[in-house]
Design a protein around this motif. Structure first.
Motif, PDB file in Angstrom:
ATOM      1  N   HIS A 131      38.323  96.013  14.841  1.00  0.00           N
ATOM      2  CA  HIS A 131      37.835  94.525  14.962  1.00  0.00           C
ATOM      3  C   HIS A 131      38.179  93.986  13.299  1.00  0.00           C
ATOM      4  CE1 HIS A 131      36.010  95.003  18.565  1.00  0.00           C
ATOM      5  NE2 HIS A 131      35.129  96.164  18.124  1.00  0.00           N
ATOM      6  N   ILE A 150      28.053  96.787  19.693  1.00  0.00           N
ATOM      7  CA  ILE A 150      29.316  96.028  18.683  1.00  0.00           C
ATOM      8  C   ILE A 150      30.081  95.105  19.851  1.00  0.00           C
ATOM      9  CG2 ILE A 150      31.402  96.280  17.711  1.00  0.00           C
ATOM     10  CD1 ILE A 150      30.443  99.124  16.808  1.00  0.00           C
ATOM     11  N   ALA A 177      34.738 100.914  14.202  1.00  0.00           N
ATOM     12  CA  ALA A 177      34.609  99.381  14.507  1.00  0.00           C
ATOM     13  C   ALA A 177      35.469  98.433  13.500  1.00  0.00           C
ATOM     14  CB  ALA A 177      33.125  99.013  14.558  1.00  0.00           C
ATOM     15  N   LEU A 178      35.239  98.832  12.256  1.00  0.00           N
ATOM     16  CA  LEU A 178      36.031  98.143  11.282  1.00  0.00           C
ATOM     17  C   LEU A 178      37.558  98.292  11.567  1.00  0.00           C
ATOM     18  CD1 LEU A 178      35.482  96.185   8.779  1.00  0.00           C
ATOM     19  CD2 LEU A 178      35.782  98.379   7.268  1.00  0.00           C
ATOM     20  N   LEU A 212      33.363  92.841  10.654  1.00  0.00           N
ATOM     21  CA  LEU A 212      32.052  93.039  11.139  1.00  0.00           C
ATOM     22  C   LEU A 212      30.779  92.233  10.559  1.00  0.00           C
ATOM     23  CD1 LEU A 212      32.208  97.062  11.150  1.00  0.00           C
ATOM     24  CD2 LEU A 212      32.897  95.441  12.992  1.00  0.00           C
ATOM     25  N   LYS A 223      32.527  91.964  20.397  1.00  0.00           N
ATOM     26  CA  LYS A 223      33.563  91.063  19.967  1.00  0.00           C
ATOM     27  C   LYS A 223      33.286  89.619  19.844  1.00  0.00           C
ATOM     28  CE  LYS A 223      37.804  91.611  21.115  1.00  0.00           C
ATOM     29  NZ  LYS A 223      39.103  92.065  21.773  1.00  0.00           N
ATOM     30  N   ALA A 266      33.670  91.167  14.990  1.00  0.00           N
ATOM     31  CA  ALA A 266      32.590  91.698  15.884  1.00  0.00           C
ATOM     32  C   ALA A 266      31.391  91.653  15.274  1.00  0.00           C
ATOM     33  CB  ALA A 266      32.845  93.242  16.344  1.00  0.00           C
ATOM     34  N   ARG A 267      30.429  91.431  16.279  1.00  0.00           N
ATOM     35  CA  ARG A 267      28.946  91.321  15.781  1.00  0.00           C
ATOM     36  C   ARG A 267      28.352  92.639  15.953  1.00  0.00           C
ATOM     37  NH1 ARG A 267      26.689  85.390  16.388  1.00  0.00           N
ATOM     38  NH2 ARG A 267      24.959  85.416  14.574  1.00  0.00           N
ATOM     39  N   VAL A 268      27.454  93.403  15.005  1.00  0.00           N
ATOM     40  CA  VAL A 268      26.967  94.550  15.197  1.00  0.00           C
ATOM     41  C   VAL A 268      25.536  94.398  15.330  1.00  0.00           C
ATOM     42  CG1 VAL A 268      26.822  96.822  13.934  1.00  0.00           C
ATOM     43  CG2 VAL A 268      28.912  95.738  13.732  1.00  0.00           C
ATOM     44  N   THR A 305      32.389  93.246   1.110  1.00  0.00           N
ATOM     45  CA  THR A 305      31.167  93.169   1.674  1.00  0.00           C
ATOM     46  C   THR A 305      30.504  91.888   1.085  1.00  0.00           C
ATOM     47  OG1 THR A 305      29.940  94.408   0.310  1.00  0.00           O
ATOM     48  CG2 THR A 305      30.792  95.560   2.458  1.00  0.00           C
ATOM     49  N   PHE A 332      26.674  91.564  10.353  1.00  0.00           N
ATOM     50  CA  PHE A 332      25.372  91.949  10.655  1.00  0.00           C
ATOM     51  C   PHE A 332      24.334  90.656  10.422  1.00  0.00           C
ATOM     52  CE2 PHE A 332      27.980  95.246   9.193  1.00  0.00           C
ATOM     53  CZ  PHE A 332      27.584  96.429   9.945  1.00  0.00           C
ATOM     54  N   LEU A 334      30.784 102.783  12.505  1.00  0.00           N
ATOM     55  CA  LEU A 334      30.980 101.537  11.824  1.00  0.00           C
ATOM     56  C   LEU A 334      32.405 101.479  11.360  1.00  0.00           C
ATOM     57  CD1 LEU A 334      27.779 100.808   9.891  1.00  0.00           C
ATOM     58  CD2 LEU A 334      28.538  99.922  12.028  1.00  0.00           C
TER      59      LEU A 334
END
Length: 306
Positions: free
Chosen positions: A46, A11, A42-43, A49, A13, A20-22, A115, A51, A39
């Motif tokens: 950040h 993950i 992370a959500l 996210l 930033k 953030a890029r996952v 999403t 993908f 995840l």
């Protein structure tokens, strides 16, 4: 910054305040509990996210969104993708959401997460801006913060969107009639406490039309002032879409804006939203519905920690 919460999951930033890029995870496959927890965490951290290289159909998209909770139907009033009642087509040909908003805040329990999956991307433009309303709240000077803490705002889907009558053709009129076919009005705290992190964020955006107890004119001045902190460039992730991408953002503590800068070329995303809880203000008081029943659209979620 890299968080290694699960084996190969990486993950990174994208900006200081949001995004953030996952990588290192295949979201087309069923996810392990540890991956889902990572995840979700992370959500929380950040807010949004991204993908890359995602190969999902509508069924797979819905399956991924369900990792975050029950999903809603596509929208309280707008029609879904054919054959997929939980998928909303975000299609430039059906209108453009080029105003700052948090999804569906006119209902009692707006989605907790949104999403978006890229389907058709214009060769230029068409970015999505996602703003952190938590960073906006932190930026407020103390006197403004104290004021915001006390305010409630009425959100509705039934307003004029500030579009001059001469710009509304028959097609736009039909789209608007569908969007407002059921009128919703809900009062939410202007400062919402995130149910998982305890962070405070400005819960306003385009559907917030007036401050409870104030005139429309007074409300507009205050809402515009608070909104100016949400839309500071430092608080925004400007995402340029590529093919086969999916973005998820925390709808409880962000706003977003689809930029209409692609000369009317085709642009289509598919949206799946995750059912949310009833917002709560800093004194523990819950939002309340004034008009409109959204039970056909969403269940009410109970927040569950990651």
């Amino acid at each position: 910054m890299s968080l290694h919460s699960f084996d190969s999951l990486d993950i990174q930033k994208v900006t200081a305040n949001i995004g953030a890029r996952v990588s290192g995870i295949d979201i087309s496959e069923p996810l392990a509990e540890e991956q889902v927890a990572a995840l979700r965490e992370a959500l929380n951290v950040h807010k949004a996210l991204v993908f890359d290289d995602v190969h999902l159909d509508d069924a797979g998209h819905q399956a991924f969104a369900r990792h975050f909770g029950d999903i809603t139907t596509a929208h309280p009033t707008v029609s879904a993708v054919d054959g997929a009642a939980n998928v909303l087509p975000v299609d430039s040909e059906r209108g453009r959401a080029n105003h700052w908003h948090t999804d569906v805040t006119f209902v009692l329990n707006p989605p907790q997460a949104t999403t978006l999956r890229s389907i058709t991307i214009p060769p230029y433009g068409g970015e999505t801006l996602i703003a952190s309303s938590a960073a906006a709240y932190r930026d407020l000077p103390e006197p403004l913060r104290q004021l915001a803490d006390t305010l409630w705002a009425e959100h509705t889907n039934d307003y004029d969107y500030a579009v001059p009558d001469e710009e509304i053709d028959e097609e736009k009129a039909e789209q608007r009639a569908e969007f407002t076919s059921i009128t919703y009005r809900t009062a939410h705290p202007v400062v919402r406490v995130h149910p998982l992190t305890g962070e405070r964020g400005l819960f306003i955006g385009g559907f917030a039309q007036r401050i409870v107890g104030l005139s429309v004119g007074e409300s507009r001045k205050i809402l515009d002032l608070l909104q100016s902190y949400v839309t500071r460039p430092e608080n925004i992730l400007r995402w340029r879409w590529s093919p086969n991408q999916l973005v998820v953002f925390d709808n409880r503590i962000t706003q977003h804006y689809a930029i209409d800068n692609y000369d009317g070329l085709p642009r289509r995303l598919h949206r799946v939203t995750v059912a949310g809880d009833v917002p709560v203000g800093i004194e523990g008081k819950e939002s309340y519905s004034i008009e409109g029943d959204a039970s056909h659209y969403t269940t009410v979620a109970t927040p569950v920690a990651a």
